[in-house]
Structures are given as structure tokens and as C-alpha cells.
Design a protein around this motif. Sequence first.
Motif, PDB file in Angstrom:
ATOM      1  N   LEU A  57       0.834  -1.098  -0.047  1.00  0.00           N
ATOM      2  CA  LEU A  57      -0.018  -0.027   0.097  1.00  0.00           C
ATOM      3  C   LEU A  57       0.707   1.063   0.049  1.00  0.00           C
ATOM      4  O   LEU A  57       2.035   1.478   0.757  1.00  0.00           O
ATOM      5  CB  LEU A  57      -0.913   0.041   1.220  1.00  0.00           C
ATOM      6  CG  LEU A  57      -2.128  -1.415   1.209  1.00  0.00           C
ATOM      7  CD1 LEU A  57      -2.717  -1.143   2.565  1.00  0.00           C
ATOM      8  CD2 LEU A  57      -2.709  -1.203   0.246  1.00  0.00           C
ATOM      9  N   ARG A  58       0.534   2.274  -0.731  1.00  0.00           N
ATOM     10  CA  ARG A  58       1.439   3.280  -0.910  1.00  0.00           C
ATOM     11  C   ARG A  58       1.419   4.213   0.252  1.00  0.00           C
ATOM     12  O   ARG A  58       2.299   4.807   0.602  1.00  0.00           O
ATOM     13  CB  ARG A  58       0.807   4.182  -2.179  1.00  0.00           C
ATOM     14  CG  ARG A  58       1.069   3.652  -3.400  1.00  0.00           C
ATOM     15  CD  ARG A  58       0.712   4.605  -4.430  1.00  0.00           C
ATOM     16  NE  ARG A  58       0.854   4.093  -5.932  1.00  0.00           N
ATOM     17  CZ  ARG A  58       0.647   4.770  -7.132  1.00  0.00           C
ATOM     18  NH1 ARG A  58       0.094   5.995  -6.872  1.00  0.00           N
ATOM     19  NH2 ARG A  58       0.984   4.149  -8.315  1.00  0.00           N
ATOM     20  N   LEU A  89      13.439   1.526  -8.744  1.00  0.00           N
ATOM     21  CA  LEU A  89      14.110   3.188  -8.829  1.00  0.00           C
ATOM     22  C   LEU A  89      13.820   3.581 -10.316  1.00  0.00           C
ATOM     23  O   LEU A  89      14.253   5.085 -10.346  1.00  0.00           O
ATOM     24  CB  LEU A  89      15.800   2.610  -8.761  1.00  0.00           C
ATOM     25  CG  LEU A  89      16.248   2.432  -7.435  1.00  0.00           C
ATOM     26  CD1 LEU A  89      17.526   1.755  -7.489  1.00  0.00           C
ATOM     27  CD2 LEU A  89      15.986   3.453  -6.242  1.00  0.00           C
ATOM     28  N   SER A  90      13.547   2.952 -11.157  1.00  0.00           N
ATOM     29  CA  SER A  90      13.571   3.668 -12.492  1.00  0.00           C
ATOM     30  C   SER A  90      12.407   2.933 -13.525  1.00  0.00           C
ATOM     31  O   SER A  90      12.347   1.607 -13.255  1.00  0.00           O
ATOM     32  CB  SER A  90      14.834   3.671 -13.426  1.00  0.00           C
ATOM     33  OG  SER A  90      15.089   2.388 -13.628  1.00  0.00           O
ATOM     34  N   PRO A  91      12.027   3.389 -14.690  1.00  0.00           N
ATOM     35  CA  PRO A  91      10.891   2.818 -15.553  1.00  0.00           C
ATOM     36  C   PRO A  91      11.595   1.596 -16.318  1.00  0.00           C
ATOM     37  O   PRO A  91      10.784   0.737 -16.498  1.00  0.00           O
ATOM     38  CB  PRO A  91      10.698   3.937 -16.525  1.00  0.00           C
ATOM     39  CG  PRO A  91      11.058   4.939 -15.727  1.00  0.00           C
ATOM     40  CD  PRO A  91      11.960   4.825 -14.727  1.00  0.00           C
ATOM     41  N   SER A 102       7.227  10.095  -8.917  1.00  0.00           N
ATOM     42  CA  SER A 102       7.735  10.630  -7.574  1.00  0.00           C
ATOM     43  C   SER A 102       7.911   9.563  -6.572  1.00  0.00           C
ATOM     44  O   SER A 102       8.617   9.588  -5.619  1.00  0.00           O
ATOM     45  CB  SER A 102       6.226  11.341  -6.838  1.00  0.00           C
ATOM     46  OG  SER A 102       5.262  10.540  -6.710  1.00  0.00           O
ATOM     47  N   ASN A 103       7.230   8.215  -6.673  1.00  0.00           N
ATOM     48  CA  ASN A 103       7.537   7.119  -5.869  1.00  0.00           C
ATOM     49  C   ASN A 103       8.980   6.514  -6.173  1.00  0.00           C
ATOM     50  O   ASN A 103       9.809   6.231  -5.280  1.00  0.00           O
ATOM     51  CB  ASN A 103       6.696   5.749  -5.978  1.00  0.00           C
ATOM     52  CG  ASN A 103       5.323   6.275  -5.683  1.00  0.00           C
ATOM     53  OD1 ASN A 103       5.112   7.026  -4.599  1.00  0.00           O
ATOM     54  ND2 ASN A 103       4.357   5.840  -6.400  1.00  0.00           N
ATOM     55  N   MET A 104       9.253   6.409  -7.558  1.00  0.00           N
ATOM     56  CA  MET A 104      10.805   6.267  -7.709  1.00  0.00           C
ATOM     57  C   MET A 104      11.897   7.032  -7.400  1.00  0.00           C
ATOM     58  O   MET A 104      12.815   6.963  -6.690  1.00  0.00           O
ATOM     59  CB  MET A 104      11.053   5.985  -9.414  1.00  0.00           C
ATOM     60  CG  MET A 104       9.959   5.090 -10.007  1.00  0.00           C
ATOM     61  SD  MET A 104      10.341   5.236 -11.500  1.00  0.00           S
ATOM     62  CE  MET A 104       8.611   4.154 -12.401  1.00  0.00           C
ATOM     63  N   ARG A 105      11.419   8.138  -7.441  1.00  0.00           N
ATOM     64  CA  ARG A 105      12.359   9.420  -6.997  1.00  0.00           C
ATOM     65  C   ARG A 105      12.491   9.271  -5.281  1.00  0.00           C
ATOM     66  O   ARG A 105      13.532   9.516  -4.684  1.00  0.00           O
ATOM     67  CB  ARG A 105      11.802  10.975  -7.355  1.00  0.00           C
ATOM     68  CG  ARG A 105      12.035  11.181  -8.819  1.00  0.00           C
ATOM     69  CD  ARG A 105      11.592  12.695  -9.163  1.00  0.00           C
ATOM     70  NE  ARG A 105      11.481  13.003 -10.453  1.00  0.00           N
ATOM     71  CZ  ARG A 105      10.625  12.719 -11.267  1.00  0.00           C
ATOM     72  NH1 ARG A 105       9.154  12.689 -10.567  1.00  0.00           N
ATOM     73  NH2 ARG A 105      10.468  13.161 -12.416  1.00  0.00           N
TER      74      ARG A 105
END
Length: 263
Positions: A57-58, A89-91, A102-105
Motif C-alpha cells: 500500500l502506498r 528505482l526507474s521505469p 515521485s515514488n521512484m524518486r
Amino acid sequence: MGAVDSRGAAGGIVVFWDNRVLDLVDIQRGVFSISCIFKNNEDGFMWMFTGVYGPTLRRERESFWEELGAIKGIWDGPWCAAGDFNAILSPEERNRGGRMNSNMRRFLEIIEDLELKDVPLVGGPFTWNGGVNNQTFSRLDRGWEKRPFPFRFENMWLKVEGIKELMKSWWEGVSFNGSASFMMAEKIKVLKVKLKEWNRDSFGRIELRKNAALEQVQIWDAREKVSRLNLEELEARKEAREDYKNGFYLKKSVGGKNLGKCG
């Protein structure tokens, strides 16, 4: 054996070790992790292992990041963290690509703050698959490590405008009582800590992004061995290669001064 029970859709964590090889010194259980401090039976070397299962869950992710930060706070020695982080970490760490979000960053920021280094994968670029007909692939499982390195003064630091003045302010900003040799030793300790923090914030983040670019290139190369890349994927790999080749420009401010290009 150490264990943390599962929570809803999130799995549990179990850590096994061989008592003939490792002696368990301490164990700490969290909501999303279990941390074991081990001592090697052969040489007495002490280190910590953290097994994780990140939240699905975010809304719980910040609690997860805070828990990892708390673990770092109780242990300053060698550290290995591994498991299902339920984050990328990245697409390029998922087969359907996309854009940086934003979640990856945030995940990248957390890893930088924890001073962890990615342990390279052996095998394919992804560790999980699911979704409709199991057609979604991602790298959710990974390992990180933190090793203590002896302090070394880097000559490149002296090329940064304003660093000499900053070091002078750090040196003059602390005072100790005792013999001259004691005060000198304590001031040097403070200066080392300040320089390590400054180096991490100024140079470390850039180096991490450069390493991330190289990893993305490797992911695209591995995917190309399985299937042909489309034009968008080829362009993404090209950009990652350029990022790694050209490096990055240091544009942070130290003491209110622009540092310009460095390295």
C-alpha cells in the motif's frame, strides 16, 4: 531463525543462518523488517543483515522508509539489506517502461540517505511477474550493502569553489578542552565527519545517478537479448548511455556559492 509475520497482502519474513558460521549477537523486529547482528565465528567480524518485505500500500511506504532510517540509526557498521522492497528505482526496472515518477524518486532519495550500494543481479533483469496472464515484469527484489571505508581526502574537493572557506569554518566552529594533541585529534574527527557528509550530499548523489544510468543500459541490453527493442526503448537506452558517458554537472551550492562543473 528469526521471523516477522505476514500483514494482509504483504508477505512475512524469515531469516535463517548457520550457527557453525555465524553467532547471533542481537535481533530487532520491525513492522516491515527483521534485523540480525551477526559475528563471524572464524574472525569475530560483526555485521548486520536486514530482511525486508516492503508494503504493498502506498500510504504505508513512508513508514517503511522511516523504519529503514531507524535501523541505520542503531547500527553504523557493515550492513546488508535484502528482500522484496515492492518499489523500483526507474521505469527500466519494469517491462512496460513508462516515466520516472515521485515514488521512484523517493526510493532513490531513501537509498542515497541510507548510503547503500546496489548489489548487482545475477540472471535476468526482473525478479517478479504478475498481472493479467503474468505479463508484467518488475525488479522488486534486490540487495543493498553498506561498507565502512577508511577516510581519504580527495584532491578533487580542492577544485570546488568555497570548500577551503567551508573547512575553515568547520575547524573553527568547534572547541574542546584538554591537551593540545587531544584537541587536535577531536577537531580532525569532526572535520572528517563534516567532509564525509558534504561529499555524500554534493558528489555521492551524482555518482549514484551515474551508476543508475549504467544499470539502465545493462537492463536494456539484457532485454534486447530476449526480444527486439522498439524505437522508444532504443531511444531510452541511448539517453542512458549518454548520461553515463557524459557524467553529471555538480550544481549544488556550498556556502551560497555555485560550484559549477567538477570532476
